[in-house]
Scaffold this motif. Sequence first.
Motif, short mmCIF file in Angstrom:
data_model
loop_
_atom_site.label_atom_id
_atom_site.label_comp_id
_atom_site.label_asym_id
_atom_site.label_seq_id
_atom_site.Cartn_x
_atom_site.Cartn_y
_atom_site.Cartn_z
N SER A 40 0.81 -1.23 0.00
CA SER A 40 0.00 0.00 0.00
C SER A 40 0.84 1.27 0.00
O SER A 40 0.31 2.37 0.02
N ARG A 41 2.14 1.12 -0.03
CA ARG A 41 3.05 2.25 -0.21
C ARG A 41 3.90 1.96 -1.41
O ARG A 41 4.37 0.83 -1.54
N PRO A 42 4.15 2.87 -2.27
CA PRO A 42 3.59 4.21 -2.29
C PRO A 42 2.13 4.16 -2.74
O PRO A 42 1.71 3.24 -3.42
N GLY A 43 1.40 5.19 -2.35
CA GLY A 43 0.00 5.28 -2.73
C GLY A 43 -0.50 6.70 -2.59
O GLY A 43 0.14 7.54 -1.96
N PHE A 44 -1.65 6.93 -3.21
CA PHE A 44 -2.28 8.25 -3.09
C PHE A 44 -3.78 8.10 -3.20
O PHE A 44 -4.29 7.14 -3.77
N ASP A 45 -4.47 9.04 -2.60
CA ASP A 45 -5.93 9.03 -2.57
C ASP A 45 -6.46 9.68 -3.84
O ASP A 45 -6.07 10.79 -4.19
N LEU A 46 -7.34 8.98 -4.55
CA LEU A 46 -7.97 9.52 -5.76
C LEU A 46 -9.46 9.23 -5.66
O LEU A 46 -9.89 8.08 -5.73
N ALA A 47 -10.22 10.28 -5.46
CA ALA A 47 -11.68 10.18 -5.36
C ALA A 47 -12.11 9.18 -4.29
O ALA A 47 -13.04 8.39 -4.48
N GLY A 48 -11.39 9.17 -3.18
CA GLY A 48 -11.75 8.30 -2.07
C GLY A 48 -11.21 6.88 -2.18
O GLY A 48 -11.49 6.04 -1.33
N PHE A 49 -10.44 6.58 -3.20
CA PHE A 49 -9.85 5.25 -3.35
C PHE A 49 -8.34 5.37 -3.30
O PHE A 49 -7.76 6.23 -3.96
N TRP A 50 -7.69 4.53 -2.51
CA TRP A 50 -6.24 4.55 -2.35
C TRP A 50 -5.60 3.76 -3.49
O TRP A 50 -5.76 2.54 -3.58
N LEU A 51 -4.93 4.46 -4.37
CA LEU A 51 -4.25 3.81 -5.50
C LEU A 51 -2.82 3.48 -5.10
O LEU A 51 -2.06 4.36 -4.69
N SER A 52 -2.48 2.23 -5.22
CA SER A 52 -1.17 1.74 -4.80
C SER A 52 -0.87 0.44 -5.54
O SER A 52 -1.76 -0.12 -6.21
N PRO A 53 0.34 -0.08 -5.41
CA PRO A 53 0.62 -1.40 -5.98
C PRO A 53 -0.35 -2.47 -5.44
O PRO A 53 -0.73 -3.38 -6.18
N ALA A 54 -0.78 -2.33 -4.20
CA ALA A 54 -1.73 -3.30 -3.62
C ALA A 54 -3.04 -3.31 -4.40
O ALA A 54 -3.63 -4.38 -4.61
N ALA A 55 -3.50 -2.14 -4.84
CA ALA A 55 -4.75 -2.07 -5.59
C ALA A 55 -4.61 -2.80 -6.93
O ALA A 55 -5.54 -3.49 -7.37
N LEU A 56 -3.45 -2.68 -7.56
CA LEU A 56 -3.23 -3.37 -8.84
C LEU A 56 -3.19 -4.88 -8.66
O LEU A 56 -3.78 -5.63 -9.44
N VAL A 57 -2.52 -5.33 -7.61
CA VAL A 57 -2.45 -6.77 -7.33
C VAL A 57 -3.84 -7.30 -6.98
O VAL A 57 -4.24 -8.37 -7.45
N ALA A 58 -4.59 -6.56 -6.17
CA ALA A 58 -5.94 -6.98 -5.80
C ALA A 58 -6.85 -7.04 -7.02
O ALA A 58 -7.67 -7.95 -7.14
N LEU A 59 -6.71 -6.06 -7.92
CA LEU A 59 -7.52 -6.07 -9.14
C LEU A 59 -7.22 -7.31 -9.99
O LEU A 59 -8.14 -7.99 -10.46
N ALA A 60 -5.94 -7.62 -10.17
CA ALA A 60 -5.57 -8.80 -10.94
C ALA A 60 -6.09 -10.07 -10.27
O ALA A 60 -6.63 -10.97 -10.95
N ALA A 61 -5.98 -10.16 -8.95
CA ALA A 61 -6.48 -11.33 -8.23
C ALA A 61 -8.00 -11.43 -8.35
O ALA A 61 -8.55 -12.52 -8.58
N ALA A 62 -8.70 -10.31 -8.23
CA ALA A 62 -10.16 -10.31 -8.33
C ALA A 62 -10.60 -10.79 -9.71
O ALA A 62 -11.56 -11.56 -9.82
N VAL A 63 -9.92 -10.34 -10.74
CA VAL A 63 -10.25 -10.80 -12.10
C VAL A 63 -10.06 -12.31 -12.20
O VAL A 63 -10.91 -13.02 -12.76
N PHE A 64 -8.96 -12.82 -11.66
CA PHE A 64 -8.72 -14.26 -11.66
C PHE A 64 -9.85 -15.01 -10.95
O PHE A 64 -10.39 -15.98 -11.48
N TYR A 65 -10.22 -14.55 -9.76
CA TYR A 65 -11.26 -15.23 -8.98
C TYR A 65 -12.62 -15.17 -9.67
O TYR A 65 -13.34 -16.17 -9.71
N VAL A 66 -12.99 -14.02 -10.21
CA VAL A 66 -14.31 -13.87 -10.85
C VAL A 66 -14.38 -14.72 -12.12
O VAL A 66 -15.41 -15.34 -12.40
#
Length: 174
Positions: A40-66
Amino acid sequence: MKTLVDHLAQYAAYHRDRRNIATHFVGIPMIVVAVAVLLSRPGFDLAGFWLSPAALVALAAAVFYVRLDLRFGVVMTLLLLLSLWAGKALAVQTTLVWLSGGLALFVVGWIIQFVGHYYEGRKPAFVDDLVGLIVGPLFVVAELGFLLGLRDEVRRAVEERAGPTCLRERKATA
């Protein structure tokens, strides 16, 4: 692409002892949250969502699971969002709090995992196939669903391939 049952059965073959499965209910969530915290570091807040490497990894994992299974995928996505929330909560703290919190969760989570595999008498699944690292959290959610009586058709298919869970007695070593 392997099916849900393919992935769960392959992972389950390394996890038939109930004590090992129980440790995974604690250790795997700790590790998932730890990874979210540490990425979650580095990261920044964009419209209430924390954009970080963790968000990219979670997105890729979520796509895999769905893609693997919609119902389990939705549950996994919600759990990943909770992990991202925890990651952000620690990422905005001091470096000492962020790093020590993430590392403590990670190390303790893995210790719990290895205790479980001591009971199992078998190495972790990811040693033979790194995909086990992403299947592990799904396995925990699936096992919880099975305990609640959900997705019995999936449980039966997994057990046909991996065998039923059991409580093994540790073999005495001299």
